[in-house]
Design a protein around this motif. Structure first.
Motif, PDB file in Angstrom:
ATOM      1  N   GLN A  91      67.667 -41.457 -12.054  1.00 43.38           N
ATOM      2  CA  GLN A  91      68.167 -41.916 -13.207  1.00 43.38           C
ATOM      3  C   GLN A  91      69.274 -41.442 -13.823  1.00 43.38           C
ATOM      4  O   GLN A  91      70.181 -41.680 -14.451  1.00 43.38           O
ATOM      5  N   ALA A  92      69.186 -39.687 -13.718  1.00 43.07           N
ATOM      6  CA  ALA A  92      70.155 -38.842 -14.154  1.00 43.07           C
ATOM      7  C   ALA A  92      71.584 -38.897 -13.397  1.00 43.07           C
ATOM      8  O   ALA A  92      72.538 -38.733 -14.108  1.00 43.07           O
ATOM      9  N   PHE A  93      71.348 -38.935 -12.241  1.00 42.33           N
ATOM     10  CA  PHE A  93      72.629 -38.781 -11.097  1.00 42.33           C
ATOM     11  C   PHE A  93      73.054 -40.082 -10.597  1.00 42.33           C
ATOM     12  O   PHE A  93      74.160 -39.847  -9.769  1.00 42.33           O
ATOM     13  N   GLY A  94      72.339 -40.994 -10.666  1.00 41.22           N
ATOM     14  CA  GLY A  94      72.861 -42.252  -9.937  1.00 41.22           C
ATOM     15  C   GLY A  94      72.495 -42.589  -8.497  1.00 41.22           C
ATOM     16  O   GLY A  94      71.969 -41.549  -7.867  1.00 41.22           O
ATOM     17  N   PRO A  95      72.759 -43.617  -8.028  1.00 38.14           N
ATOM     18  CA  PRO A  95      72.044 -44.071  -6.625  1.00 38.14           C
ATOM     19  C   PRO A  95      72.842 -43.454  -5.501  1.00 38.14           C
ATOM     20  O   PRO A  95      72.361 -43.343  -4.297  1.00 38.14           O
ATOM     21  N   GLU A  96      74.127 -42.988  -5.747  1.00 39.96           N
ATOM     22  CA  GLU A  96      75.057 -42.722  -4.532  1.00 39.96           C
ATOM     23  C   GLU A  96      74.985 -41.232  -3.779  1.00 39.96           C
ATOM     24  O   GLU A  96      75.137 -40.935  -2.606  1.00 39.96           O
ATOM     25  N   ARG A  97      74.809 -40.437  -4.967  1.00 39.44           N
ATOM     26  CA  ARG A  97      74.633 -38.964  -4.661  1.00 39.44           C
ATOM     27  C   ARG A  97      73.579 -38.735  -3.448  1.00 39.44           C
ATOM     28  O   ARG A  97      72.377 -39.196  -3.695  1.00 39.44           O
ATOM     29  N   HIS A  98      73.704 -37.708  -2.729  1.00 34.87           N
ATOM     30  CA  HIS A  98      72.666 -37.469  -1.579  1.00 34.87           C
ATOM     31  C   HIS A  98      71.751 -36.471  -2.095  1.00 34.87           C
ATOM     32  O   HIS A  98      72.110 -35.635  -2.851  1.00 34.87           O
ATOM     33  N   VAL A  99      70.609 -36.512  -1.753  1.00 40.49           N
ATOM     34  CA  VAL A  99      69.440 -35.564  -2.154  1.00 40.49           C
ATOM     35  C   VAL A  99      68.893 -35.076  -0.600  1.00 40.49           C
ATOM     36  O   VAL A  99      68.747 -35.840   0.345  1.00 40.49           O
ATOM     37  N   VAL A 100      68.262 -34.014  -0.584  1.00 38.63           N
ATOM     38  CA  VAL A 100      67.731 -33.460   0.652  1.00 38.63           C
ATOM     39  C   VAL A 100      66.240 -33.007  -0.101  1.00 38.63           C
ATOM     40  O   VAL A 100      66.022 -32.404  -0.798  1.00 38.63           O
ATOM     41  N   LEU A 101      65.523 -33.609   0.645  1.00 40.65           N
ATOM     42  CA  LEU A 101      64.126 -33.321   0.294  1.00 40.65           C
ATOM     43  C   LEU A 101      63.491 -32.530   1.421  1.00 40.65           C
ATOM     44  O   LEU A 101      63.203 -32.911   2.569  1.00 40.65           O
ATOM     45  N   PHE A 133      54.153 -28.493   9.335  1.00 39.57           N
ATOM     46  CA  PHE A 133      54.730 -29.826   9.117  1.00 39.57           C
ATOM     47  C   PHE A 133      55.816 -29.989   8.351  1.00 39.57           C
ATOM     48  O   PHE A 133      56.114 -30.628   7.380  1.00 39.57           O
ATOM     49  N   GLU A 134      56.637 -29.072   8.555  1.00 40.21           N
ATOM     50  CA  GLU A 134      58.017 -28.865   7.767  1.00 40.21           C
ATOM     51  C   GLU A 134      58.749 -30.060   7.937  1.00 40.21           C
ATOM     52  O   GLU A 134      58.920 -30.790   9.157  1.00 40.21           O
ATOM     53  N   THR A 135      59.273 -30.701   6.693  1.00 40.78           N
ATOM     54  CA  THR A 135      60.265 -31.977   7.017  1.00 40.78           C
ATOM     55  C   THR A 135      61.362 -31.613   6.160  1.00 40.78           C
ATOM     56  O   THR A 135      61.299 -31.413   4.854  1.00 40.78           O
ATOM     57  N   ILE A 136      62.513 -32.010   6.468  1.00 43.83           N
ATOM     58  CA  ILE A 136      63.690 -32.065   5.800  1.00 43.83           C
ATOM     59  C   ILE A 136      64.486 -33.048   5.964  1.00 43.83           C
ATOM     60  O   ILE A 136      65.093 -33.767   7.017  1.00 43.83           O
ATOM     61  N   HIS A 137      64.399 -34.052   4.892  1.00 42.49           N
ATOM     62  CA  HIS A 137      64.946 -35.457   5.092  1.00 42.49           C
ATOM     63  C   HIS A 137      66.143 -35.450   3.944  1.00 42.49           C
ATOM     64  O   HIS A 137      66.085 -35.024   2.805  1.00 42.49           O
ATOM     65  N   ARG A 138      67.486 -36.013   4.485  1.00 41.91           N
ATOM     66  CA  ARG A 138      68.528 -36.144   3.462  1.00 41.91           C
ATOM     67  C   ARG A 138      68.690 -37.752   3.419  1.00 41.91           C
ATOM     68  O   ARG A 138      68.841 -38.487   4.457  1.00 41.91           O
ATOM     69  N   CYS A 139      69.075 -38.203   2.237  1.00 42.16           N
ATOM     70  CA  CYS A 139      69.504 -39.673   1.905  1.00 42.16           C
ATOM     71  C   CYS A 139      70.249 -39.757   0.566  1.00 42.16           C
ATOM     72  O   CYS A 139      70.007 -38.826  -0.005  1.00 42.16           O
ATOM     73  N   PRO A 140      70.649 -41.015   0.376  1.00 42.70           N
ATOM     74  CA  PRO A 140      71.312 -41.257  -0.914  1.00 42.70           C
ATOM     75  C   PRO A 140      69.829 -41.386  -2.041  1.00 42.70           C
ATOM     76  O   PRO A 140      68.944 -41.678  -1.464  1.00 42.70           O
ATOM     77  N   LEU A 141      70.078 -40.962  -3.213  1.00 40.01           N
ATOM     78  CA  LEU A 141      69.178 -40.739  -4.040  1.00 40.01           C
ATOM     79  C   LEU A 141      68.260 -42.476  -4.177  1.00 40.01           C
ATOM     80  O   LEU A 141      67.366 -42.298  -4.587  1.00 40.01           O
ATOM     81  N   ALA A 142      69.338 -43.410  -4.023  1.00 42.97           N
ATOM     82  CA  ALA A 142      68.666 -44.790  -4.289  1.00 42.97           C
ATOM     83  C   ALA A 142      67.725 -44.918  -3.201  1.00 42.97           C
ATOM     84  O   ALA A 142      66.612 -45.873  -3.449  1.00 42.97           O
ATOM     85  N   GLN A 143      67.591 -44.373  -1.959  1.00 39.45           N
ATOM     86  CA  GLN A 143      66.701 -44.467  -0.916  1.00 39.45           C
ATOM     87  C   GLN A 143      65.391 -43.500  -1.178  1.00 39.45           C
ATOM     88  O   GLN A 143      64.383 -43.751  -0.412  1.00 39.45           O
ATOM     89  N   ALA A 144      65.699 -42.498  -1.837  1.00 36.61           N
ATOM     90  CA  ALA A 144      64.463 -41.335  -1.908  1.00 36.61           C
ATOM     91  C   ALA A 144      62.980 -42.047  -2.320  1.00 36.61           C
ATOM     92  O   ALA A 144      62.128 -41.589  -1.675  1.00 36.61           O
ATOM     93  N   PRO A 145      62.973 -42.573  -3.243  1.00 37.12           N
ATOM     94  CA  PRO A 145      61.802 -43.111  -3.889  1.00 37.12           C
ATOM     95  C   PRO A 145      60.900 -43.910  -2.715  1.00 37.12           C
ATOM     96  O   PRO A 145      59.764 -43.901  -2.363  1.00 37.12           O
ATOM     97  N   ALA A 146      61.851 -44.852  -2.058  1.00 35.17           N
ATOM     98  CA  ALA A 146      61.029 -45.501  -1.033  1.00 35.17           C
ATOM     99  C   ALA A 146      60.738 -44.649   0.145  1.00 35.17           C
ATOM    100  O   ALA A 146      59.607 -44.940   0.825  1.00 35.17           O
TER     101      ALA A 146
END
Length: 301
Positions: free
Chosen positions: A198-208, A216-229
């Motif tokens: 909501q704050a940064f919009g759907p296009e910026r990338h996020v790394v979780l 069980f280390e996980t490093i996932h990168r995607c646009p913020l729009a895809q992160a909730p799914a």
């Protein structure tokens, strides 16, 4: 083919070198411990943990277990967020007697989003020595594997728990061009990612980045729009401690000053939403970005 005793031989040699270095008395040693994998401790840290007169720690049970893994037995002093000032007094008294005290948190580097900063401040104010021993850091570990190309990052740590306060904090960061670094607990990860969207919009990338250095280390990168799914697809993806990295805002162009001037003029006469809409029509800039900037201006006023 490497010699089977190569690692042990090197470790023994470096530990011997560590023992020959100078470790002043009446000093607080701020010591990083592993964020997961017990092998990520430094050999210098192991030596200091051995020679220290006591170890000040966030949770005595966790630190006792960790030291046992390394075959070290130590006197432990509780030094957590609820007793930092009292712990600082005890530590300073010991240091003034000529002791060496190691300061650790449950994982990573003390005083970085963990207890310890007040203790370090008090020790310095007392005119005593503070010696940092570098090592594991969840923020730097995540950044190194993120692929986010930016020579600047802003460490934010944990956001406020309450939604309004969290929203307010994120609004202040919306225009920051540095990579943003957040820590988050598993029970808040879903709502925090929604707030970032909501704050940064759907296009910026996020790394979780979760469970760093662990099995069980996980490093996932995607646009913020895809992160909730992505989080919703597997309940296991919501487990563990998280580092969240958000791509910084795009650097401004030559029209930024004029856009700012127009927006401020409109804000003097109009509500935030209407001012942002008209500013977008006049300047050709994105309405969402202008709305975020308008909120920041109003907040500053």
């Amino acid at each position: 083919m490497s010699h089977p005793n190569f690692t042990a031989a090197v470790a023994s040699s470096v530990l011997s070198e560590a023992a020959q270095q100078t470790y002043p008395e009446s000093a607080l040693y701020v010591l990083a411990t592993p964020i997961g994998n017990v092998c990520d401790v430094t050999l210098r840290a192991l030596h200091v943990l051995t020679i220290a007169d006591a170890v000040a720690c966030e949770d005595t049970r966790n630190t006792s277990h960790l030291l046992t893994r390394y075959g070290i037995s130590q006197t432990l002093i509780a030094a957590h967020e609820h007793n930092e000032r009292e712990a600082a007094d005890k530590i300073i008294a010991r240091l003034q007697q000529g002791q060496r005290i190691a300061l650790v948190s449950d994982a990573g580097t003390p005083a970085v989003s963990d207890p310890g900063a007040r203790i370090v401040e008090a020790v310095r104010a007392a005119g005593l020595t503070v010696v940092p021993l570098p090592g594991a850091s969840a923020a730097v570990t995540a950044l190194s594997a993120s692929g986010l190309v930016n020579d600047q990052f802003r460490f934010v740590g944990f956001l406020p728990n309450k939604s309004k306060q969290r929203e307010h904090a994120l609004q202040k960061l919306a225009a920051d061009t540095a990579t943003l670094v957040f820590y988050e607990a598993p029970h808040r990860i879903v709502e925090t990612v929604d707030a970032l969207l909501q704050a940064f919009g759907p296009e910026r990338h996020v790394v979780l980045a979760r469970e760093l250095t662990k099995l069980f280390e996980t490093i996932h990168r995607c646009p913020l729009a895809q992160a909730p799914a992505w989080l919703a697809q597997d309940a296991n993806r919501q487990r563990g401690e998280f580092v969240l990295l958000v791509e910084g805002a795009a650097a401004g162009d030559d029209n930024d000053a004029e856009t700012e001037r127009v927006l401020r003029i409109l804000l003097d006469e109009l509500p935030v939403k209407q001012a942002a809409t008209l500013a977008a029509q006049i300047t050709g800039q994105k309405k969402n970005a202008l709305y975020e900037r308008a909120l920041q201006i109003k907040d500053g006023d």
